[in-house]
Design a protein around this motif. Structure first.
Motif, PDB file in Angstrom:
ATOM      1  N   ASP A  52       1.159  -1.432   0.387  1.00 21.55           N
ATOM      2  CA  ASP A  52       0.271   0.155   0.154  1.00 21.55           C
ATOM      3  C   ASP A  52       0.619   1.225   0.288  1.00 21.55           C
ATOM      4  O   ASP A  52       1.934   1.144   0.460  1.00 21.55           O
ATOM      5  N   MET A  53       0.253   2.175  -0.590  1.00 23.41           N
ATOM      6  CA  MET A  53       0.876   3.332  -0.608  1.00 23.41           C
ATOM      7  C   MET A  53      -0.098   4.804  -0.158  1.00 23.41           C
ATOM      8  O   MET A  53       0.386   5.748   0.198  1.00 23.41           O
ATOM      9  N   ILE A  54      -1.069   4.055  -0.377  1.00 18.47           N
ATOM     10  CA  ILE A  54      -2.368   5.128   0.349  1.00 18.47           C
ATOM     11  C   ILE A  54      -2.778   4.547   1.647  1.00 18.47           C
ATOM     12  O   ILE A  54      -3.626   3.097   1.812  1.00 18.47           O
ATOM     13  N   ILE A  55      -3.039   4.167   2.974  1.00 25.02           N
ATOM     14  CA  ILE A  55      -3.134   3.674   4.129  1.00 25.02           C
ATOM     15  C   ILE A  55      -5.015   4.949   4.119  1.00 25.02           C
ATOM     16  O   ILE A  55      -5.183   5.260   4.917  1.00 25.02           O
ATOM     17  N   TRP A  56      -5.929   3.751   3.737  1.00 29.14           N
ATOM     18  CA  TRP A  56      -8.007   3.956   4.001  1.00 29.14           C
ATOM     19  C   TRP A  56      -8.300   3.494   5.355  1.00 29.14           C
ATOM     20  O   TRP A  56      -7.871   2.246   5.898  1.00 29.14           O
ATOM     21  N   THR A  57      -8.505   5.376   5.905  1.00 27.27           N
ATOM     22  CA  THR A  57      -9.070   4.303   7.322  1.00 27.27           C
ATOM     23  C   THR A  57     -10.380   4.382   8.051  1.00 27.27           C
ATOM     24  O   THR A  57     -10.826   6.267   7.758  1.00 27.27           O
ATOM     25  N   LYS A  58     -11.647   3.835   7.972  1.00 24.76           N
ATOM     26  CA  LYS A  58     -12.895   4.632   7.925  1.00 24.76           C
ATOM     27  C   LYS A  58     -12.527   4.811   9.757  1.00 24.76           C
ATOM     28  O   LYS A  58     -12.809   3.382  10.955  1.00 24.76           O
ATOM     29  N   GLN A  59     -13.225   5.985   9.773  1.00 26.50           N
ATOM     30  CA  GLN A  59     -13.193   6.654  11.383  1.00 26.50           C
ATOM     31  C   GLN A  59     -14.287   6.334  12.216  1.00 26.50           C
ATOM     32  O   GLN A  59     -15.193   5.535  12.030  1.00 26.50           O
ATOM     33  N   GLU A  60     -14.287   6.507  13.348  1.00 28.48           N
ATOM     34  CA  GLU A  60     -15.727   5.578  14.299  1.00 28.48           C
ATOM     35  C   GLU A  60     -16.724   6.334  14.059  1.00 28.48           C
ATOM     36  O   GLU A  60     -18.275   5.872  13.981  1.00 28.48           O
ATOM     37  N   ASP A  61     -16.216   7.545  13.237  1.00 26.53           N
ATOM     38  CA  ASP A  61     -17.664   8.193  12.870  1.00 26.53           C
ATOM     39  C   ASP A  61     -18.439   8.634  11.720  1.00 26.53           C
ATOM     40  O   ASP A  61     -19.319   8.636  11.884  1.00 26.53           O
ATOM     41  N   GLY A  62     -17.683   7.930  10.502  1.00 27.13           N
ATOM     42  CA  GLY A  62     -18.511   7.112  10.520  1.00 27.13           C
ATOM     43  C   GLY A  62     -17.771   7.390   8.865  1.00 27.13           C
ATOM     44  O   GLY A  62     -17.344   7.413   7.435  1.00 27.13           O
ATOM     45  N   SER A  63     -16.619   8.709   8.963  1.00 30.35           N
ATOM     46  CA  SER A  63     -16.160   9.183   8.218  1.00 30.35           C
ATOM     47  C   SER A  63     -14.730   9.088   7.486  1.00 30.35           C
ATOM     48  O   SER A  63     -14.199   7.542   8.233  1.00 30.35           O
ATOM     49  N   TRP A  64     -14.144   9.415   6.555  1.00 31.36           N
ATOM     50  CA  TRP A  64     -12.527   8.938   6.156  1.00 31.36           C
ATOM     51  C   TRP A  64     -11.306  10.137   6.362  1.00 31.36           C
ATOM     52  O   TRP A  64     -12.005  10.592   6.110  1.00 31.36           O
ATOM     53  N   LYS A  65     -10.781   9.252   6.307  1.00 32.09           N
ATOM     54  CA  LYS A  65      -9.243   9.990   6.634  1.00 32.09           C
ATOM     55  C   LYS A  65      -8.099   8.475   5.635  1.00 32.09           C
ATOM     56  O   LYS A  65      -8.687   8.054   5.133  1.00 32.09           O
ATOM     57  N   TYR A  66      -7.439   9.405   5.073  1.00 34.44           N
ATOM     58  CA  TYR A  66      -6.316   9.229   4.450  1.00 34.44           C
ATOM     59  C   TYR A  66      -4.931   9.251   3.954  1.00 34.44           C
ATOM     60  O   TYR A  66      -4.052  10.308   4.391  1.00 34.44           O
ATOM     61  N   ASP A  67      -4.175   8.511   3.863  1.00 32.76           N
ATOM     62  CA  ASP A  67      -2.101   8.013   5.084  1.00 32.76           C
ATOM     63  C   ASP A  67      -2.446   8.251   3.928  1.00 32.76           C
ATOM     64  O   ASP A  67      -1.402   7.786   2.735  1.00 32.76           O
ATOM     65  N   TYR A  68      -1.266   9.580   3.330  1.00 33.24           N
ATOM     66  CA  TYR A  68      -0.832   9.854   2.205  1.00 33.24           C
ATOM     67  C   TYR A  68       0.960   9.781   2.105  1.00 33.24           C
ATOM     68  O   TYR A  68       1.531  10.215   1.085  1.00 33.24           O
ATOM     69  N   SER A  69       1.516   9.908   3.556  1.00 33.14           N
ATOM     70  CA  SER A  69       2.916   9.512   3.479  1.00 33.14           C
ATOM     71  C   SER A  69       3.967   8.987   2.417  1.00 33.14           C
ATOM     72  O   SER A  69       4.689   9.696   2.241  1.00 33.14           O
ATOM     73  N   VAL A  70       2.977   7.304   2.311  1.00 35.70           N
ATOM     74  CA  VAL A  70       4.205   6.965   1.429  1.00 35.70           C
ATOM     75  C   VAL A  70       4.087   7.392   0.273  1.00 35.70           C
ATOM     76  O   VAL A  70       4.901   7.370  -0.570  1.00 35.70           O
ATOM     77  N   PHE A  71       2.814   7.421  -0.031  1.00 38.98           N
ATOM     78  CA  PHE A  71       2.712   7.717  -1.618  1.00 38.98           C
ATOM     79  C   PHE A  71       3.478   9.301  -1.974  1.00 38.98           C
ATOM     80  O   PHE A  71       3.535   9.128  -3.048  1.00 38.98           O
ATOM     81  N   ASP A  72       2.813  10.616  -0.713  1.00 37.14           N
ATOM     82  CA  ASP A  72       4.417  11.154  -1.209  1.00 37.14           C
ATOM     83  C   ASP A  72       5.472  11.213  -1.297  1.00 37.14           C
ATOM     84  O   ASP A  72       6.293  11.721  -2.011  1.00 37.14           O
ATOM     85  N   ARG A  73       6.055  10.756  -0.350  1.00 35.44           N
ATOM     86  CA  ARG A  73       7.497  10.112  -0.022  1.00 35.44           C
ATOM     87  C   ARG A  73       7.747   9.574  -1.530  1.00 35.44           C
ATOM     88  O   ARG A  73       8.704  10.179  -2.291  1.00 35.44           O
ATOM     89  N   TRP A  74       7.077   8.710  -1.962  1.00 30.91           N
ATOM     90  CA  TRP A  74       7.289   7.919  -3.330  1.00 30.91           C
ATOM     91  C   TRP A  74       7.202   8.763  -4.727  1.00 30.91           C
ATOM     92  O   TRP A  74       8.374   8.372  -5.484  1.00 30.91           O
ATOM     93  N   VAL A  75       6.202   9.751  -4.964  1.00 35.89           N
ATOM     94  CA  VAL A  75       6.022  10.567  -6.091  1.00 35.89           C
ATOM     95  C   VAL A  75       7.018  11.490  -5.967  1.00 35.89           C
ATOM     96  O   VAL A  75       7.841  11.615  -6.740  1.00 35.89           O
TER      97      VAL A  75
END
Length: 582
Positions: free
Chosen positions: A276-299
């Protein structure tokens, strides 16, 4: 995914899955081992040989020895020659040394512009039916010379041959003219073999790879480097190991950064899953957050190497249509099937695409980013592109196409058509007139031209000439470095003809296929320069001669004259280059 490291005297050492340097090639499985070596002279033997042929390891040489060879190129170009060594008895620590290059008037090019690399043999198979599950025992296997090793000396086996690949990097500031160098093949307690290498430098400067217009797209596979080098994925050490490997890609004019959006886009069709380069996380309130740290570093890592035309993101249609994400409430990973055109597909991809667009805009990368698709069905592509147009029309679209999808979506930013599949030249001209990119791709389904480890070396050159003849902008190939279990020994894989998954080797080692691919792309670049000069001069005669030679190479089936036609076209290109330099 993490990889174990061994602690040894307060120093971290890599725990690699196989020997990377001091390894022995596999035994030759062919009847060539019965070749008659009795007529071969004793001692170390050496001869220049064609770069268009692979020489069987166990076959006793049967050709006229050639002690002189000539190469020709522009300033800034990289040119090749090949030497074959052979012996009746074992010889230890053979070395090949190349002197500086001199002209009769005393002008000089230093010895370090040339290198000699021993060619290593890997196990290969045959094209047979092309794509499809393979058991090694069901296909004819042989040893093929391909990898260019960086060893300074080599122990020669008795009754075996050993190719040596000679590379000359012509300096941009080299004075034009004819140079000569001495090549010495040395070993302990045997007479030295001496050969002569001539170099003709043409008074044109080849543009730098970053300026080449040929659109090269070779898919990268960072996870394979981590596994082979025994490193933790996405660690600092991993990126350090990636740099020389990916620099090789930049050096042949790569235009595209391969990234992943979610789960392995190809559903583990390779030995190493794509991490994975982007980690998708479904938060407890049902909203989403996305961790782009690896994607950004690779690009950013790839951009810093000069690969900066496109960022292609795989895939909104992975091969198993699955998405995975971290569930914050349970702490577990969840897999969901999301087929294009279904409500769940829209539910999961809509928030991501909106967030991704904003992230790319903040990074300044939006203009060069494409959502990429690989050989999906008409229904899947329709469903995915419909959502993209609705939710994130700012994003470009890229796809490898074997179903004439480009005709239904004529505004797609970047498309690649399977070699041998029908296409409309009118459509190509229309796309080029609108600045849209169109390439072809080679894959397990086309026998010729291709870059398998058993393919003729000149096929790698032909690919760029075919692009010019058929008016494509370049080519796509999977993959640059999707390594099999042990690529240093055995290039065969469970699904495709041998060598289909990579053209370079661990520890940033080159191959005959890589060097000849570079040769073809350099030719393509030279063609553009020569054509423009001839047009400016109004030289219709030579333009027609060149175009006639190029059109002979618009072929997707092997014929009896293709290699000679290619060499004739290359000779004409150099002839015209010399004329225009006067």
């Amino acid at each position: 995914m993490t990889f174990a490291c061994v602690q040894n005297q307060q120093k971290q050492e890599r725990s690699t899955p196989f020997e990377l340097v001091n390894f022995e090639e596999l035994s030759d499985p062919t009847v060539d081992t019965l070749s008659d070596w009795s007529r071969i002279e004793n001692g170390l033997q050496a001869s220049f040989v064609t770069i268009d042929k692979r020489f069987p390891k166990s076959m006793a040489p049967d050709f006229a020895v050639q002690k002189q060879e000539s190469v020709i190129g522009w300033r800034g170009e990289r040119v090749s020659a090949q030497i074959l060594l052979w012996t009746n008895a074992e010889i230890a620590d053979a070395k090949v040394e190349i002197s500086g290059f001199r002209m009769p008037d005393g002008r000089y090019l230093p010895a370090d512009i040339a290198s000699a690399r021993f060619v290593r043999y890997v196990m290969t198979d045959e094209f047979a039916g092309g794509c499809g599950y393979r058991k090694p025992e069901d296909f004819a296997s042989s040893l093929s010379p391909d990898m260019l090793d960086n060893l300074s000396s080599f122990n020669l086996e008795a009754k075996k041959v050993r190719p040596v690949w000679v590379t000359v990097r012509i300096p941009e500031d080299a004075k034009p003219g004819n140079y000569t160098a001495k090549v010495q093949v040395k070993a302990i307690d045997v007479p030295t073999q001496e050969l002569d290498l001539s170099l003709q430098v043409i008074d044109h400067v080849l543009p730098k790879p970053s300026e080449w217009t040929y659109h090269l797209d070779q898919w990268q596979h960072p996870s394979a480097v981590a596994r082979v080098e025994g490193l933790e994925i996405w660690s600092d050490e991993h990126f350090k190991a990636l740099k020389p490997q990916m620099q090789m890609l930049a050096d042949i004019g790569q235009k595209v950064i391969t990234t992943t959006l979610n789960k392995d886009p190809w559903n583990v069709q390779t030995f190493d899953p794509y991490a994975d380069m982007i980690i998708w996380t479904k938060q407890e309130d049902g909203s989403w957050k996305y961790d782009y740290s690896v994607f950004d570093r690779w690009v950013q890592f790839m951009l810093d190497l000069g690969i900066n035309k496109m960022i292609n993101c795989y895939s909104i249609i992975p091969w198993n249509n699955e998405i995975h994400y971290q569930d914050e409430a349970s702490g577990e990973w969840v897999n969901v099937e999301a087929k294009p055109g279904t409500p769940v597909f829209e539910e999961f991809w809509t928030p991501f695409l909106k967030d991704f667009v904003e992230h790319l805009r903040e990074k300044g990368w939006l203009e060069k980013t494409n959502i990429a698709i690989d050989e999906r069905t008409r229904e899947e592509v329709d469903g995915a592109l419909s959502l993209l147009q609705k939710v994130s029309p700012e994003l470009g679209v890229s796809y490898a196409d074997n179903q004439k999808t480009y005709q239904r979506y004529p505004n797609s930013d970047d498309i690649s058509i399977a070699l041998g599949h029908p296409f409309s030249e009118e459509d190509l001209r229309d796309r080029q007139s609108r600045g849209l990119n169109t390439t072809f791709y080679i894959y397990c389904g086309n026998a010729f031209p291709n870059q398998f480890t058993f393919s003729d070396p000149a096929e790698s050159v032909l690919l760029a000439w075919f692009a010019e003849a058929a008016h494509f902008d370049g080519m796509l190939r999977w993959a640059f470095n999707s390594w099999v279990e042990n690529p240093l020994l055995d290039s065969r894989f469970r699904t495709w003809p041998a060598g289909d998954t990579y053209i370079v080797y661990p520890n940033a080692r080159s191959s005959i296929r890589y060097e000849r691919l570079l040769e073809g792309i350099q030719d393509y670049t030279k063609i553009q320069v020569v054509k423009q000069v001839l047009e400016d001069k109004g030289d219709r005669t030579n333009l027609d001669r060149l175009e006639t030679a190029i059109q002979k190479l618009k072929i997707t089936k092997r014929n009896d004259t293709w290699n000679q036609d290619l060499n004739d076209a290359k000779a004409l290109l150099n002839e015209l280059s010399v004329q225009l330099a006067r």
